[in-house]
Enzyme design. Sequence first.
Site, PDB file in Angstrom:
ATOM      1  CG  ASN A   8      -1.833   1.121   1.352  1.00 38.73           C
ATOM      2  OD1 ASN A   8      -1.733   2.082   0.593  1.00 38.73           O
ATOM      3  ND2 ASN A   8      -2.759   1.047   2.293  1.00 38.73           N
ATOM      4  NE  ARG A 102      -5.892   1.971  -0.535  1.00 41.88           N
ATOM      5  CZ  ARG A 102      -5.903   3.097   0.158  1.00 41.88           C
ATOM      6  NH1 ARG A 102      -4.840   3.464   0.827  1.00 41.88           N
ATOM      7  NH2 ARG A 102      -6.987   3.832   0.191  1.00 41.88           N
ATOM      8  CG  HIS A 191     -12.949   4.150   2.603  1.00 39.61           C
ATOM      9  ND1 HIS A 191     -13.654   5.145   3.247  1.00 39.61           N
ATOM     10  CD2 HIS A 191     -11.651   4.384   2.877  1.00 39.61           C
ATOM     11  CE1 HIS A 191     -12.813   5.941   3.892  1.00 39.61           C
ATOM     12  NE2 HIS A 191     -11.585   5.504   3.675  1.00 39.61           N
ATOM     13  NE  ARG A 252     -10.000  13.127   3.950  1.00 31.28           N
ATOM     14  CZ  ARG A 252      -9.954  11.847   3.575  1.00 31.28           C
ATOM     15  NH1 ARG A 252     -10.782  11.398   2.660  1.00 31.28           N
ATOM     16  NH2 ARG A 252      -9.091  11.026   4.107  1.00 31.28           N
ATOM     17  CD  GLU A 393      -8.986  -0.751   3.649  1.00 32.54           C
ATOM     18  OE1 GLU A 393      -8.574  -0.507   4.802  1.00 32.54           O
ATOM     19  OE2 GLU A 393      -9.208   0.122   2.817  1.00 32.54           O
TER      20      GLU A 393
END
Length: 407
Positions: A8, A102, A191, A252, A393
């Site tokens: 990743n 990823r 996601h 965010r 993940e």
Amino acid sequence: MPFILTINAGSSSIKFQCFEMKGEARSDAINQDSKPLAKGQIDRLNSLNTSLFYERHDGVTSQTNVPQMEYGKIFRLIFQILLDPDKGILKTLNEIQAVGHRVVHGGSYFAESALVTSEVETAIQQCVPLAPLHNPYNLGGIHACREVLADVPHVAVFDTAFHQTMPDYAYMYPIPYHLYEKSGIRRYGFHGTSHRYVSARAAEMLERPLAGLKLISCHLGNGCSITAIDRGKSIDTSMGFTPLEGLMMGTRCGDIDPALIFHLVEEHQMSPGHIHQMLNNESGLLGISGMSSDIRDLLDAPSNKRAMLALNMFCYRVRRYIGQYAAVLGGLDALIFTAGIGENAPQIRAKICEKLGFIGINLDEKKNQDVGIEKAIHRADSPVQVLVIPTNEELMIARDTLRLIGG
Ligand code: ADP
């Protein structure tokens, strides 16, 4: 022993895990209980404090400082440590059977994971304008690892792929159509690997086929998104063209009135770069509380009004989306909580589920107290099941990699 390596690669960190493939390449060779034999993380890239943290399955750990070097060269440190005679798990690099990468943005090109070829690399490159802060680094990781492991299959697993099943009326923005046609401006969602993993696990926990379930999964970490999953397919998700849309997050803003941006430009003389920075890095829980983007700090400050406001807003906005998605799905079998907040913050789960009894969501206060474990937390009489499922993940990337190389 054959291994699958997952990578990743981001702008500020590179994470890796190495899974053992049990026996021949079979799709069940990396099962639910598979733990990586080794994992690690190179943190704070682009600083003078870059470090490599490494952990082997038997508890051997190490932390080393990393001198400044080109992005592509850093990946060699991963192979070095995996081959280290004291700390490593590999005798030779030939033991790595495949590498799963990823990749954040697959645009409309990829509805599922893909074996990396030069065409696939070109398509990932074409998605760079859609994810300029992510795809170049993901590609950098693919290039660097392909250089070292040229004869090994590499697989790209996309954050956006799971959401490619959204219908057009869900992924389009109501703006002039040519912007979609010419520039691919539409909602993509992110996601996806996490939402896909927890939805598959939910079906296993419920002992019902995924193809018969209506699910809402809430991925609440630093970044937050929520997805409506109908019979295993994402039909709507809260993040959009970028991961800025949707829920309120650590730093965010999530959904705001787009006209605010013009107001900030015209009345506050803010530049686009400044607004970008503010909405991505200085808003959300941090922006409202003025103290932290970490929900733990806010929960520890019950007398701080702005911290409490931030938490109220956060939960309110998640609940609002749950209501929307229950309507979008036309019913609901299970609500799933995952990621840092979803897995570990019972108070937040309870607050989100307040008032949702009318759609059949009834939390069991006691069951909800556990943290960080896979568990059903609804009352026995609750028509909708509420599940906490720690996301994984990397496991999903490893499984997809195995499947694509013929497992
Ligand atoms: P990322 O999106 O970076 O992968 P995570 O899924 O790890 O993030 O989530 C990080 C967030 O999860 C933290 O900012 C914090 O708000 C929350 N969190 C992590 N651990 C706990 C905990 N034990 N209790 C409450 N919240 C937690």
